[in-house]
Design an enzyme around this catalytic site. Sequence first.
Site, PDB file in Angstrom:
ATOM      1  N   THR A 173      47.681  24.111  40.388  1.00  0.00           N
ATOM      2  CA  THR A 173      47.151  24.946  39.315  1.00  0.00           C
ATOM      3  C   THR A 173      47.515  24.367  37.954  1.00  0.00           C
ATOM      4  O   THR A 173      48.559  23.729  37.796  1.00  0.00           O
ATOM      5  CB  THR A 173      47.706  26.383  39.423  1.00  0.00           C
ATOM      6  OG1 THR A 173      47.275  27.132  38.294  1.00  0.00           O
ATOM      7  CG2 THR A 173      49.226  26.414  39.457  1.00  0.00           C
ATOM      8  N   SER A 196      54.376  32.988  36.438  1.00  0.00           N
ATOM      9  CA  SER A 196      54.417  34.047  37.459  1.00  0.00           C
ATOM     10  C   SER A 196      55.103  33.462  38.687  1.00  0.00           C
ATOM     11  O   SER A 196      55.262  32.235  38.798  1.00  0.00           O
ATOM     12  CB  SER A 196      52.999  34.503  37.838  1.00  0.00           C
ATOM     13  OG  SER A 196      52.347  33.493  38.597  1.00  0.00           O
ATOM     14  N   TYR A 213      53.795  33.347  41.583  1.00  0.00           N
ATOM     15  CA  TYR A 213      52.770  32.484  42.203  1.00  0.00           C
ATOM     16  C   TYR A 213      52.785  31.088  41.564  1.00  0.00           C
ATOM     17  O   TYR A 213      52.815  30.074  42.272  1.00  0.00           O
ATOM     18  CB  TYR A 213      51.373  33.118  42.058  1.00  0.00           C
ATOM     19  CG  TYR A 213      50.283  32.079  42.089  1.00  0.00           C
ATOM     20  CD1 TYR A 213      49.950  31.439  43.286  1.00  0.00           C
ATOM     21  CD2 TYR A 213      49.629  31.673  40.913  1.00  0.00           C
ATOM     22  CE1 TYR A 213      48.985  30.436  43.314  1.00  0.00           C
ATOM     23  CE2 TYR A 213      48.673  30.682  40.938  1.00  0.00           C
ATOM     24  CZ  TYR A 213      48.355  30.065  42.143  1.00  0.00           C
ATOM     25  OH  TYR A 213      47.419  29.060  42.159  1.00  0.00           O
ATOM     26  N   HIS A 214      52.724  31.037  40.237  1.00  0.00           N
ATOM     27  CA  HIS A 214      52.689  29.724  39.574  1.00  0.00           C
ATOM     28  C   HIS A 214      53.978  28.943  39.865  1.00  0.00           C
ATOM     29  O   HIS A 214      53.955  27.715  39.990  1.00  0.00           O
ATOM     30  CB  HIS A 214      52.472  29.887  38.062  1.00  0.00           C
ATOM     31  CG  HIS A 214      51.065  30.295  37.689  1.00  0.00           C
ATOM     32  ND1 HIS A 214      50.727  31.592  37.387  1.00  0.00           N
ATOM     33  CD2 HIS A 214      49.911  29.596  37.587  1.00  0.00           C
ATOM     34  CE1 HIS A 214      49.420  31.662  37.103  1.00  0.00           C
ATOM     35  NE2 HIS A 214      48.907  30.467  37.216  1.00  0.00           N
ATOM     36  N   LYS A 219      53.771  26.871  42.950  1.00  0.00           N
ATOM     37  CA  LYS A 219      53.012  25.618  42.789  1.00  0.00           C
ATOM     38  C   LYS A 219      53.909  24.534  42.176  1.00  0.00           C
ATOM     39  O   LYS A 219      53.724  23.344  42.444  1.00  0.00           O
ATOM     40  CB  LYS A 219      51.783  25.841  41.910  1.00  0.00           C
ATOM     41  CG  LYS A 219      50.764  26.795  42.508  1.00  0.00           C
ATOM     42  CD  LYS A 219      50.066  26.196  43.725  1.00  0.00           C
ATOM     43  CE  LYS A 219      48.942  27.081  44.221  1.00  0.00           C
ATOM     44  NZ  LYS A 219      48.240  26.564  45.384  1.00  0.00           N
TER      45      LYS A 219
HETATM   46  P1  NAD Z   1      41.901  32.756  48.627  1.00  0.00           P
HETATM   47  O1  NAD Z   1      43.011  33.723  48.733  1.00  0.00           O
HETATM   48  O2  NAD Z   1      40.506  33.269  48.543  1.00  0.00           O
HETATM   49  O3  NAD Z   1      41.962  31.729  49.871  1.00  0.00           O
HETATM   50  C1  NAD Z   1      43.158  31.280  50.437  1.00  0.00           C
HETATM   51  C2  NAD Z   1      42.973  31.294  51.944  1.00  0.00           C
HETATM   52  O4  NAD Z   1      44.163  30.821  52.555  1.00  0.00           O
HETATM   53  C3  NAD Z   1      42.712  32.710  52.476  1.00  0.00           C
HETATM   54  O5  NAD Z   1      41.572  32.721  53.292  1.00  0.00           O
HETATM   55  C4  NAD Z   1      43.986  33.054  53.265  1.00  0.00           C
HETATM   56  O6  NAD Z   1      43.718  33.872  54.380  1.00  0.00           O
HETATM   57  C5  NAD Z   1      44.480  31.658  53.658  1.00  0.00           C
HETATM   58  N1  NAD Z   1      45.932  31.588  53.854  1.00  0.00           N
HETATM   59  C6  NAD Z   1      46.923  31.988  53.020  1.00  0.00           C
HETATM   60  N2  NAD Z   1      48.120  31.754  53.570  1.00  0.00           N
HETATM   61  C7  NAD Z   1      47.895  31.185  54.778  1.00  0.00           C
HETATM   62  C8  NAD Z   1      48.739  30.728  55.828  1.00  0.00           C
HETATM   63  N3  NAD Z   1      50.059  30.847  55.754  1.00  0.00           N
HETATM   64  N4  NAD Z   1      48.167  30.172  56.917  1.00  0.00           N
HETATM   65  C9  NAD Z   1      46.821  30.061  57.023  1.00  0.00           C
HETATM   66  N5  NAD Z   1      45.981  30.496  56.074  1.00  0.00           N
HETATM   67  C10 NAD Z   1      46.506  31.058  54.963  1.00  0.00           C
HETATM   68  O7  NAD Z   1      42.223  31.802  47.390  1.00  0.00           O
HETATM   69  P2  NAD Z   1      41.279  30.744  46.649  1.00  0.00           P
HETATM   70  O8  NAD Z   1      40.828  31.354  45.383  1.00  0.00           O
HETATM   71  O9  NAD Z   1      40.300  30.216  47.597  1.00  0.00           O
HETATM   72  O10 NAD Z   1      42.349  29.634  46.287  1.00  0.00           O
HETATM   73  C11 NAD Z   1      42.589  28.555  47.175  1.00  0.00           C
HETATM   74  C12 NAD Z   1      43.635  27.633  46.591  1.00  0.00           C
HETATM   75  O11 NAD Z   1      43.187  27.152  45.339  1.00  0.00           O
HETATM   76  C13 NAD Z   1      44.973  28.334  46.344  1.00  0.00           C
HETATM   77  O12 NAD Z   1      46.030  27.513  46.738  1.00  0.00           O
HETATM   78  C14 NAD Z   1      44.990  28.549  44.856  1.00  0.00           C
HETATM   79  O13 NAD Z   1      46.294  28.499  44.376  1.00  0.00           O
HETATM   80  C15 NAD Z   1      44.151  27.404  44.336  1.00  0.00           C
HETATM   81  N6  NAD Z   1      43.474  27.743  43.078  1.00  0.00           N
HETATM   82  C16 NAD Z   1      42.572  28.775  43.005  1.00  0.00           C
HETATM   83  C17 NAD Z   1      41.970  29.085  41.795  1.00  0.00           C
HETATM   84  C18 NAD Z   1      40.990  30.219  41.634  1.00  0.00           C
HETATM   85  O14 NAD Z   1      40.582  30.510  40.490  1.00  0.00           O
HETATM   86  N7  NAD Z   1      40.569  30.880  42.690  1.00  0.00           N
HETATM   87  C19 NAD Z   1      42.273  28.311  40.664  1.00  0.00           C
HETATM   88  C20 NAD Z   1      43.190  27.275  40.775  1.00  0.00           C
HETATM   89  C21 NAD Z   1      43.788  26.997  41.990  1.00  0.00           C
HETATM   90  N1  USQ Z   2      42.859  38.358  31.739  1.00  0.00           N
HETATM   91  C1  USQ Z   2      42.299  39.319  30.922  1.00  0.00           C
HETATM   92  N2  USQ Z   2      41.588  40.309  31.510  1.00  0.00           N
HETATM   93  C2  USQ Z   2      41.378  40.381  32.857  1.00  0.00           C
HETATM   94  C3  USQ Z   2      41.937  39.393  33.677  1.00  0.00           C
HETATM   95  C4  USQ Z   2      42.685  38.405  33.090  1.00  0.00           C
HETATM   96  O1  USQ Z   2      42.441  39.278  29.703  1.00  0.00           O
HETATM   97  O2  USQ Z   2      40.695  41.322  33.308  1.00  0.00           O
HETATM   98  C5  USQ Z   2      43.629  37.240  31.145  1.00  0.00           C
HETATM   99  C6  USQ Z   2      45.045  37.114  31.671  1.00  0.00           C
HETATM  100  O3  USQ Z   2      45.950  37.881  30.900  1.00  0.00           O
HETATM  101  C7  USQ Z   2      45.297  35.620  31.585  1.00  0.00           C
HETATM  102  C8  USQ Z   2      43.921  35.003  31.742  1.00  0.00           C
HETATM  103  O4  USQ Z   2      42.978  36.044  31.529  1.00  0.00           O
HETATM  104  O5  USQ Z   2      45.772  35.276  30.320  1.00  0.00           O
HETATM  105  C9  USQ Z   2      43.668  34.378  33.098  1.00  0.00           C
HETATM  106  O6  USQ Z   2      43.893  35.316  34.126  1.00  0.00           O
HETATM  107  P1  USQ Z   2      43.257  35.107  35.582  1.00  0.00           P
HETATM  108  O7  USQ Z   2      43.645  36.253  36.441  1.00  0.00           O
HETATM  109  O8  USQ Z   2      41.815  34.787  35.464  1.00  0.00           O
HETATM  110  O9  USQ Z   2      43.964  33.735  36.034  1.00  0.00           O
HETATM  111  P2  USQ Z   2      45.425  33.423  36.591  1.00  0.00           P
HETATM  112  O10 USQ Z   2      46.245  34.632  36.768  1.00  0.00           O
HETATM  113  O11 USQ Z   2      45.998  32.350  35.738  1.00  0.00           O
HETATM  114  O12 USQ Z   2      45.149  32.841  38.033  1.00  0.00           O
HETATM  115  C10 USQ Z   2      43.922  32.212  38.419  1.00  0.00           C
HETATM  116  C11 USQ Z   2      43.942  32.073  39.946  1.00  0.00           C
HETATM  117  C12 USQ Z   2      45.097  31.160  40.351  1.00  0.00           C
HETATM  118  C13 USQ Z   2      44.957  29.832  39.627  1.00  0.00           C
HETATM  119  C14 USQ Z   2      44.896  30.026  38.120  1.00  0.00           C
HETATM  120  C15 USQ Z   2      44.539  28.740  37.395  1.00  0.00           C
HETATM  121  O13 USQ Z   2      44.083  33.355  40.549  1.00  0.00           O
HETATM  122  O14 USQ Z   2      45.053  30.956  41.754  1.00  0.00           O
HETATM  123  O15 USQ Z   2      46.051  28.999  39.923  1.00  0.00           O
HETATM  124  O16 USQ Z   2      43.814  30.927  37.814  1.00  0.00           O
HETATM  125  S1  USQ Z   2      45.276  28.657  35.812  1.00  0.00           S
HETATM  126  O17 USQ Z   2      45.021  29.906  35.092  1.00  0.00           O
HETATM  127  O18 USQ Z   2      44.684  27.528  35.126  1.00  0.00           O
HETATM  128  O19 USQ Z   2      46.704  28.492  36.004  1.00  0.00           O
END
Ligand code: NAD
Ligand code: USQ
Length: 467
Positions: free
Chosen positions: A211, A249, A251-252, A255
């Site tokens: 991320t 967070s 979560y972050h 990573k």
């Molecule tokens: P998502 O939650 O939709 O998909 C993740 C999948 O992984 C789910 O289907 C879940 O069931 C599976 N999973 C989780 N833990 C598991 C485990 N222990 N064993 C097997 N399966 C497991 O999330 P996403 O939005 O598709 O994100 C995928 C990846 O991309 C994540 O690692 C996330 O951090 C990264 N990412 C997502 C975004 C975004 O905006 N969605 C942005 C940046 C990075």
């Molecule tokens: N935000 C709002 N209103 C909303 C939702 C979010 O103002 O209704 C703001 C948040 O405060 C934050 C920003 O928008 O400042 C982004 O929030 P987000 O929920 O869209 O993104 P984030 O929590 O950072 O997480 C998402 C994905 C995560 C990925 C990350 C990439 O869930 O898996 O790693 O984006 S990044 O943001 O570049 O780190």
Amino acid sequence: MKFVLILAAFAADPTIAFTTTGGILGTATTTRASTTTTIIPTSPSSRGTLLRLDAAADGVANGTDKKKVIVLGGDGFCGWPTSLYLSDQGHDVVIVDNLSRRNIDTELGCDSLTPIQPPGVRVSAWKEVSGKDIKFVNLDVAKEYDLLVQLIKDEKPDSIVHFAEQRAAPYSMKNSKTKRYTVDNNVSGSNNLCCAVIDSEVDAHIVHLGTMGVYGYGTSGGEIPEGYIDIILPGGREANILHPAYPGSVYHATKCLDALLWQFYQKNDQLRITDLHQGIVWGTNTPQTIKDERLVNRFDYDGDYGTVLNRFLMQGAMGVPLTVYGTGGQTRGFIHITDTARCIEIAINNPPKAGERVEIFNQIAETRRVRDVAKLVADQTGVDVNLLPNPRQEAAENELEVSNRKFCNLGLDPITLDAALFDEVTEVVNKYKHRCDPTKILPASFWNKKRAEECASLDPNSVKIKV
Ligand code: NAD
Ligand code: USQ
């Protein structure tokens, strides 16, 4: 391969123009080059944006070897369309997922806005539509280590794409149970994956979805480089090190811990690893998922899993005031879901050599400030922008400049935020708005006690959808 964006009405509308290397397309800012042959509408009835896909450009069609790819987390929002894209490109795909994301929906009492089908239905629909097989394996990467090793031994993948983590920052900050689950699941999963590749003695290239949040936002004092930063140590010695981690967070933070594991296992065992620091993904469907309703991608809109742009687009389409947190001064990186899949294939096709340090790409198309994104959606939909107290502990305002040169140099021509592309999401939302539970729209996780107190007046029952 080239994608190109065109507007269905371009022939009739003289204000809409093509550019070949980027710039203005009609009144919306976008970038796409235009040497394509096949046209795939984003929906069968779409009168809006079309995504064109030239199948003869990269991947197997371009002479690259067909690869065996295991996609961990292949049932999720990014993993499912990526699996279909790789399969469509001619790669042999095995999906691994423990369906924990679907279970978390049940726990939170909400659901994807789109009616996603069970994995078995999804893969047979894909077989029907494309003639291609995708195997689905239900396995917990963080807990079922022996099965993971056996799977890698049996399948002998060239690449393993690792999406399988708990990915919502708000969910990870909900309470101590979700904090501990997020660390246990994500860190164990990544550690297991490295150990399993070593134990199976299969030289698979690991491609991990990291991320942008590992860097913190705008803490570099200039452009954020791709993974490594030049520094001068005390005494004047120059060094190039992993960019300092500055998570916002739990979560972050996982990573950031992953990044250290990749660095260690590369150094110790010469694993070949690529870490993709992805921005916020937006959009819903891709040229593959749109082919049949049973292939539809998931769409998260709730306060925990919905990400900002998709949430705003959903709120705009439903006549709900946009939920901007704080001043909306946060700047973030964005990427369209179609480009997520493209980037993964580029990464798969460009593995580091054994012994080379972890390859790191910034997987984003552009940066945008949250309030500017809100204005774009508000202007298009006519809804109000609501400034809510911020549930998160984050800088009220930040600048963010990010390098994405590596992907661009490898042929990515990224899709940028485009009001025409918003139509795809709006169409999906309008089709499934009856599935929305408005009480799930307001934020439901708070970073600390102070933030929870500041948000105490938010009433989930106050949100009404315009039918
Ligand atoms: P998502 O939650 O939709 O998909 C993740 C999948 O992984 C789910 O289907 C879940 O069931 C599976 N999973 C989780 N833990 C598991 C485990 N222990 N064993 C097997 N399966 C497991 O999330 P996403 O939005 O598709 O994100 C995928 C990846 O991309 C994540 O690692 C996330 O951090 C990264 N990412 C997502 C975004 C975004 O905006 N969605 C942005 C940046 C990075
Ligand atoms: N935000 C709002 N209103 C909303 C939702 C979010 O103002 O209704 C703001 C948040 O405060 C934050 C920003 O928008 O400042 C982004 O929030 P987000 O929920 O869209 O993104 P984030 O929590 O950072 O997480 C998402 C994905 C995560 C990925 C990350 C990439 O869930 O898996 O790693 O984006 S990044 O943001 O570049 O780190």
